[in-house]
Design a protein around this motif. Sequence first.
Motif, PDB file in Angstrom:
ATOM      1  N   TYR A 177       1.882   5.621  11.607  1.00  0.00           N
ATOM      2  CA  TYR A 177       2.033   7.065  11.517  1.00  0.00           C
ATOM      3  C   TYR A 177       1.116   7.732  12.527  1.00  0.00           C
ATOM      4  N   GLU A 178       1.538   8.858  13.037  1.00  0.00           N
ATOM      5  CA  GLU A 178       0.681   9.648  13.912  1.00  0.00           C
ATOM      6  C   GLU A 178       0.044  10.797  13.151  1.00  0.00           C
ATOM      7  N   THR A 179       0.439  10.986  11.893  1.00  0.00           N
ATOM      8  CA  THR A 179      -0.073  12.052  11.039  1.00  0.00           C
ATOM      9  C   THR A 179      -0.423  11.465   9.681  1.00  0.00           C
ATOM     10  N   PRO A 180      -1.131  12.231   8.808  1.00  0.00           N
ATOM     11  CA  PRO A 180      -1.424  11.729   7.472  1.00  0.00           C
ATOM     12  C   PRO A 180      -0.146  11.415   6.682  1.00  0.00           C
ATOM     13  N   PHE A 181      -0.297  10.541   5.709  1.00  0.00           N
ATOM     14  CA  PHE A 181       0.799  10.029   4.877  1.00  0.00           C
ATOM     15  C   PHE A 181       1.755  11.119   4.403  1.00  0.00           C
ATOM     16  N   ILE A 182       1.232  12.119   3.716  1.00  0.00           N
ATOM     17  CA  ILE A 182       2.103  13.113   3.089  1.00  0.00           C
ATOM     18  C   ILE A 182       2.852  13.914   4.147  1.00  0.00           C
ATOM     19  N   ILE A 183       2.190  14.238   5.247  1.00  0.00           N
ATOM     20  CA  ILE A 183       2.861  14.984   6.310  1.00  0.00           C
ATOM     21  C   ILE A 183       3.969  14.136   6.921  1.00  0.00           C
ATOM     22  N   LEU A 227      -9.946  15.005   6.073  1.00  0.00           N
ATOM     23  CA  LEU A 227      -9.916  13.545   6.088  1.00  0.00           C
ATOM     24  C   LEU A 227      -8.516  13.030   5.789  1.00  0.00           C
ATOM     25  N   ILE A 228      -8.185  11.922   6.396  1.00  0.00           N
ATOM     26  CA  ILE A 228      -6.933  11.247   6.088  1.00  0.00           C
ATOM     27  C   ILE A 228      -7.192  10.322   4.904  1.00  0.00           C
ATOM     28  N   CYS A 229      -6.247  10.243   4.005  1.00  0.00           N
ATOM     29  CA  CYS A 229      -6.373   9.397   2.817  1.00  0.00           C
ATOM     30  C   CYS A 229      -6.665   7.953   3.232  1.00  0.00           C
ATOM     31  N   PRO A 230      -7.619   7.303   2.565  1.00  0.00           N
ATOM     32  CA  PRO A 230      -7.912   5.905   2.901  1.00  0.00           C
ATOM     33  C   PRO A 230      -6.694   4.987   2.762  1.00  0.00           C
ATOM     34  N   LEU A 231      -5.815   5.268   1.818  1.00  0.00           N
ATOM     35  CA  LEU A 231      -4.615   4.441   1.677  1.00  0.00           C
ATOM     36  C   LEU A 231      -3.753   4.525   2.934  1.00  0.00           C
ATOM     37  N   THR A 232      -3.686   5.697   3.517  1.00  0.00           N
ATOM     38  CA  THR A 232      -2.932   5.866   4.759  1.00  0.00           C
ATOM     39  C   THR A 232      -3.596   5.093   5.902  1.00  0.00           C
ATOM     40  N   ILE A 233      -4.903   5.201   5.987  1.00  0.00           N
ATOM     41  CA  ILE A 233      -5.634   4.499   7.048  1.00  0.00           C
ATOM     42  C   ILE A 233      -5.436   2.993   6.922  1.00  0.00           C
ATOM     43  N   TRP A 234      -5.593   2.468   5.707  1.00  0.00           N
ATOM     44  CA  TRP A 234      -5.440   1.023   5.495  1.00  0.00           C
ATOM     45  C   TRP A 234      -4.019   0.575   5.796  1.00  0.00           C
ATOM     46  N   GLU A 235      -3.048   1.387   5.362  1.00  0.00           N
ATOM     47  CA  GLU A 235      -1.655   1.025   5.637  1.00  0.00           C
ATOM     48  C   GLU A 235      -1.397   0.995   7.144  1.00  0.00           C
ATOM     49  N   LEU A 282       0.821  -1.209   0.000  1.00  0.00           N
ATOM     50  CA  LEU A 282       0.000   0.000   0.000  1.00  0.00           C
ATOM     51  C   LEU A 282       0.855   1.260   0.000  1.00  0.00           C
ATOM     52  N   LEU A 283       1.976   1.222   0.706  1.00  0.00           N
ATOM     53  CA  LEU A 283       2.889   2.364   0.709  1.00  0.00           C
ATOM     54  C   LEU A 283       3.409   2.622  -0.701  1.00  0.00           C
ATOM     55  N   VAL A 284       3.788   1.567  -1.400  1.00  0.00           N
ATOM     56  CA  VAL A 284       4.266   1.704  -2.783  1.00  0.00           C
ATOM     57  C   VAL A 284       3.143   2.240  -3.677  1.00  0.00           C
ATOM     58  N   LEU A 285       1.936   1.702  -3.519  1.00  0.00           N
ATOM     59  CA  LEU A 285       0.794   2.180  -4.297  1.00  0.00           C
ATOM     60  C   LEU A 285       0.536   3.660  -4.038  1.00  0.00           C
ATOM     61  N   HIS A 286       0.615   4.058  -2.788  1.00  0.00           N
ATOM     62  CA  HIS A 286       0.403   5.459  -2.407  1.00  0.00           C
ATOM     63  C   HIS A 286       1.475   6.351  -3.045  1.00  0.00           C
ATOM     64  N   PHE A 287       2.712   5.892  -2.987  1.00  0.00           N
ATOM     65  CA  PHE A 287       3.816   6.636  -3.592  1.00  0.00           C
ATOM     66  C   PHE A 287       3.604   6.768  -5.096  1.00  0.00           C
ATOM     67  N   LEU A 288       3.169   5.696  -5.758  1.00  0.00           N
ATOM     68  CA  LEU A 288       2.908   5.743  -7.199  1.00  0.00           C
ATOM     69  C   LEU A 288       1.761   6.705  -7.513  1.00  0.00           C
TER      70      LEU A 288
END
Length: 134
Positions: free
Chosen positions: A87-93, A67-75, A14-20
Amino acid sequence: MSARTLYALAADGLLVLHFLFVLFVVFSLVFVLAGKPLGWQWVRNPWFRAAHLLAIAIVVLQSWLGLICPLTIWEMDLRALAGDAVYETPFIIHWVDRLLYYQAPLWVFALCYTLFGALVVLSWWLVPPRPFRR
């Protein structure tokens, strides 16, 4: 292979998918703007352009709604199931902080997403996509 290992692999996937996804959003605009003077006709593909516009629209809407990205939540859920730190913060942060040691309030990221989204919309005028065909 243990369940924890599978969860960790799924989280990494999921991290790779999010990065892509992030690369798609950022570099699609770069390619569209560079494609006009370079004569790249593929950047006028309406399906590509619609997918790009939809992708940034989702990011902007999520940021406006806080909202936090669903990909971040699932990861994060998968990492928790694997027994890993989350993570304690959203993915991009999280990754901006890790990569650039930069912290900003959430509204700064929302503003940046919105301005980037406005550039994507502007690119529809500067480099109009071909019409959709049946």
